[in-house]
Design a protein around this motif. Structure first.
Motif, PDB file in Angstrom:
ATOM      1  N   ALA A 162       0.360  -4.328   5.246  1.00 42.55           N
ATOM      2  CA  ALA A 162      -0.976  -3.876   4.886  1.00 42.55           C
ATOM      3  C   ALA A 162      -0.916  -2.977   3.672  1.00 42.55           C
ATOM      4  CB  ALA A 162      -1.587  -3.139   6.057  1.00 42.55           C
ATOM      5  N   THR A 164      -3.655  -0.660   0.992  1.00 42.02           N
ATOM      6  CA  THR A 164      -4.865   0.121   1.203  1.00 42.02           C
ATOM      7  C   THR A 164      -6.091  -0.748   1.492  1.00 42.02           C
ATOM      8  OG1 THR A 164      -3.991   1.921  -0.048  1.00 42.02           O
ATOM      9  CG2 THR A 164      -6.340   1.835   0.122  1.00 42.02           C
ATOM     10  N   HIS A 165      -6.364  -1.707   0.657  1.00 38.64           N
ATOM     11  CA  HIS A 165      -7.581  -2.491   0.849  1.00 38.64           C
ATOM     12  C   HIS A 165      -7.320  -3.965   1.142  1.00 38.64           C
ATOM     13  CE1 HIS A 165     -10.445   0.641   0.038  1.00 38.64           C
ATOM     14  NE2 HIS A 165      -9.754   1.006  -1.013  1.00 38.64           N
ATOM     15  N   GLU A 166      -6.095  -4.316   1.454  1.00 34.53           N
ATOM     16  CA  GLU A 166      -5.814  -5.730   1.700  1.00 34.53           C
ATOM     17  C   GLU A 166      -4.602  -5.823   2.626  1.00 34.53           C
ATOM     18  OE1 GLU A 166      -3.802  -7.553  -1.728  1.00 34.53           O
ATOM     19  OE2 GLU A 166      -3.748  -5.578  -2.603  1.00 34.53           O
ATOM     20  N   TYR A 167      -4.354  -7.005   3.103  1.00 29.33           N
ATOM     21  CA  TYR A 167      -3.111  -7.171   3.837  1.00 29.33           C
ATOM     22  C   TYR A 167      -2.577  -8.560   3.545  1.00 29.33           C
ATOM     23  CZ  TYR A 167      -5.423 -10.135   7.294  1.00 29.33           C
ATOM     24  OH  TYR A 167      -6.092 -11.141   7.903  1.00 29.33           O
ATOM     25  N   ILE A 212      -4.336   2.862   5.335  1.00 33.31           N
ATOM     26  CA  ILE A 212      -4.923   1.522   5.393  1.00 33.31           C
ATOM     27  C   ILE A 212      -6.423   1.619   5.678  1.00 33.31           C
ATOM     28  CG2 ILE A 212      -4.924  -0.661   6.692  1.00 33.31           C
ATOM     29  CD1 ILE A 212      -1.978  -0.072   7.370  1.00 33.31           C
ATOM     30  N   GLU A 214      -8.163  -1.536   5.487  1.00 32.12           N
ATOM     31  CA  GLU A 214      -8.438  -2.908   5.895  1.00 32.12           C
ATOM     32  C   GLU A 214      -8.107  -3.055   7.383  1.00 32.12           C
ATOM     33  OE1 GLU A 214      -9.622  -5.853   6.621  1.00 32.12           O
ATOM     34  OE2 GLU A 214      -9.853  -5.874   4.444  1.00 32.12           O
ATOM     35  N   GLU A 216      -8.820  -5.134   9.620  1.00 31.99           N
ATOM     36  CA  GLU A 216      -8.448  -6.476  10.059  1.00 31.99           C
ATOM     37  C   GLU A 216      -6.922  -6.611  10.215  1.00 31.99           C
ATOM     38  OE1 GLU A 216     -10.838  -8.592  10.698  1.00 31.99           O
ATOM     39  OE2 GLU A 216      -9.827 -10.534  10.796  1.00 31.99           O
ATOM     40  N   SER A 217      -6.172  -5.925   9.370  1.00 31.51           N
ATOM     41  CA  SER A 217      -4.713  -6.055   9.414  1.00 31.51           C
ATOM     42  C   SER A 217      -4.136  -5.546  10.746  1.00 31.51           C
ATOM     43  CB  SER A 217      -4.061  -5.345   8.231  1.00 31.51           C
ATOM     44  OG  SER A 217      -4.573  -4.045   8.096  1.00 31.51           O
ATOM     45  N   ALA A 260     -11.593   5.706   7.177  1.00 29.87           N
ATOM     46  CA  ALA A 260     -11.659   4.613   8.153  1.00 29.87           C
ATOM     47  C   ALA A 260     -12.320   5.131   9.435  1.00 29.87           C
ATOM     48  CB  ALA A 260     -10.249   4.098   8.443  1.00 29.87           C
ATOM     49  N   TYR A 265     -11.860   0.805  14.507  1.00 33.73           N
ATOM     50  CA  TYR A 265     -10.444   0.460  14.679  1.00 33.73           C
ATOM     51  C   TYR A 265     -10.146   0.143  16.145  1.00 33.73           C
ATOM     52  CZ  TYR A 265      -5.467   1.812  15.344  1.00 33.73           C
ATOM     53  OH  TYR A 265      -4.147   1.879  15.707  1.00 33.73           O
TER      54      TYR A 265
END
Ligand code: LLP
Length: 445
Positions: A162, A164-167, A212, A214, A216-217, A260, A265
């Motif tokens: 992961a 910061t903004h993507e994985y 993180i 994102e 979703e990761s 976040a 989460y």
């Protein structure tokens, strides 16, 4: 940037935290100074527990001590009912000296020393987060010698990375940490451990990164881990009773970051946990998480005093403060950015663009590039926000500067929790060999 925790501007127009005027704190305790908002820390502990426990009662929040490990912080984690993730023997000793219950300590590391493993076994810590086979064998050996059981979880690399903004899901598991899941290493370690009489296997762990946003990761990691737990049961008959998803939830450093949501989460991860348990017909495991930054990051503020100011007309204005790389290596290491407030001029409008420089003998020792601030003069107090995690814990004595003090503030009171080092402290462990003593030659003649 909006204020966090108990932070506000008081009647004098000064920045206040925990009911304490930060300009007074700077005067009383000196600068640089780490100030921790105790009420904010406790609130994050409670929010994290509530988010998990309200959805899955069998959950535990484990504070990642590497973010900020001090005896006072261990007391707070204990009082708030959190577990403690430790990354070294030093963090174990800190916790035990603070009276933190050994059974709630989780010991991490990719190269734990035999001495540290032995100390931890003797102290009867709760879990060894086993990273590799070398460690497993050493631990088994020690447990048999000491006639105790070592309780373990295995750290595995799930192939989710992961940012910061993507994985990204990586097929190959290029990490110094953990046992590969796809390449069979993790399965082999579990099988081996199940046959060891000194080892009690409880479950699995993964940690996919830090800061993180994102979410979703985390869900994807949870799904991969649950699929693996099902595979372990099919192949060995062993049912993992706990799943630890590590830390990593992101916090706000600058205006453009959005903290976040721990509620989002928890709901995302726990939905995935239950769905996968149903799919594989598995009991829902105990869920463990290890937040560090999220618990203490925004609760911390560093205070500095402005010293020399160097204006290069048409180029840049450097404002030097009495700290830098030694109390905050994150700017040099990661290009980290911060929100800065002039604590004694908190109501003033920003009028100029300046660059805040540290005092170390290195051009790269910068704290903030091009920030808009009120006009600064020597003696002003600068407050850098969001310095509660990975600042004190990563501080150093480069240039033989002494490390700053740490205070906890709460309800208008400040308590010193780490004393400021003196220059004497800095030189305290040095030894001069006899032959190099200044008067040695004269004395042997
Ligand atoms: N669990 C494990 C196994 C970890 O390795 C870490 C952090 C955590 C939990 C806590 O992660 P957090 O919730 O704080 O993101 N020095 C860097 C951060 C390094 C994080 C290392 N591991 C920084 O200053 O940003």
């Amino acid at each position: 940037m909006g204020f966090y925790g108990t932070m506000r501007i008081n009647e004098k127009g000064h920045l206040e935290i925990g009911g304490c005027d930060t300009v007074d704190l700077a005067r009383v305790y000196g600068t640089p100074l780490y100030v921790m908002d105790e009420a904010a820390i406790r609130q994050e502990c409670r929010a994290f527990r509530r988010a998990l426990e309200s959805r899955h009662a069998d959950s535990e929040v484990i504070y990642a001590g590497k973010a900020f490990s001090t005896m006072a912080m261990c007391r707070i984690a204990d009082e708030e009912g959190l577990g403690l993730d430790v990354a070294s023997g030093g963090e174990i000793v800190t916790a035990l000296k603070a009276g933190f219950p050994a059974e709630r300590i989780y010991f991490h590391g990719n190269n734990k020393s035999r001495a540290d493993l032995e100390m931890a076994l003797r102290a009867r810590i709760g879990r060894f987060m086993v990273d590799n086979l070398y460690e497993l064998e050493m631990l088994h050996d020690l447990a048999r010698q000491l006639r105790v059981k070592a309780h373990v979880d295995f750290r595995v690399t799930p192939g989710v990375e992961a940012h910061t903004h993507e994985y990204i899901r990586t097929g190959q598991l290029d990490s110094k940490f953990g046992l590969g899941l796809q390449n069979g290493q993790a399965m082999m370690a579990v099988e081996k451990a199940l046959a060891m009489d000194g080892i009690v296997v409880h479950g699995l762990h993964c940690h996919i990164g830090s800061q993180i946003f994102e979410l979703e990761s985390f869900k994807v990691a949870c799904e991969i881990m649950m699929d693996f737990i099902a595979k372990v049961r099919r192949e060995t008959g062993f049912t993992c009773e706990e799943l630890n998803l590590g830390g990593g939830l992101g916090v706000r450093y600058v205006e453009s970051d959005v903290r976040a949501s721990v509620e989002d989460y928890a709901s995302l991860v726990i939905d995935a946990l239950y769905r996968k348990a149903r799919e594989h017909n598995l009991p829902v495991p105990r869920l463990l998480v290890e937040p560090g930054r999220y618990i203490v990051g925004q609760a911390g503020t560093t205070l500095y005093t402005v010293g020399s100011i160097k204006d290069i007309p048409g180029i840049r204005k450097y404002v030097a403060v009495d700290g830098g790389y030694t109390d905050n290596p994150r700017v040099a290491l990661y290009g980290a950015r911060y929100h800065v407030i002039v604590a004694n001029k908190a109501n003033y409008d920003p009028v100029e663009l300046v660059t805040i420089a540290g005092r170390c003998c290195e051009s790269g020792d910068m704290l903030a590039w091009d920030v808009r601030l009120p006009r600064l003069e020597p003696g002003d107090i600068l407050a850098f926000l969001t310095t509660g995690a990975y600042h004190y814990s990563m501080s150093s004595n480069y240039n033989r500067f002494a490390r700053p003090a740490v205070v906890f503030v709460r309800d208008g009171e400040a308590d010193l929790v780490v004393e400021r080092e003196s220059y004497e402290d800095v030189a305290a462990h040095d030894r001069i060999p006899q032959r190099l003593l200044k008067h040695h030659l004269a004395s042997v003649r």
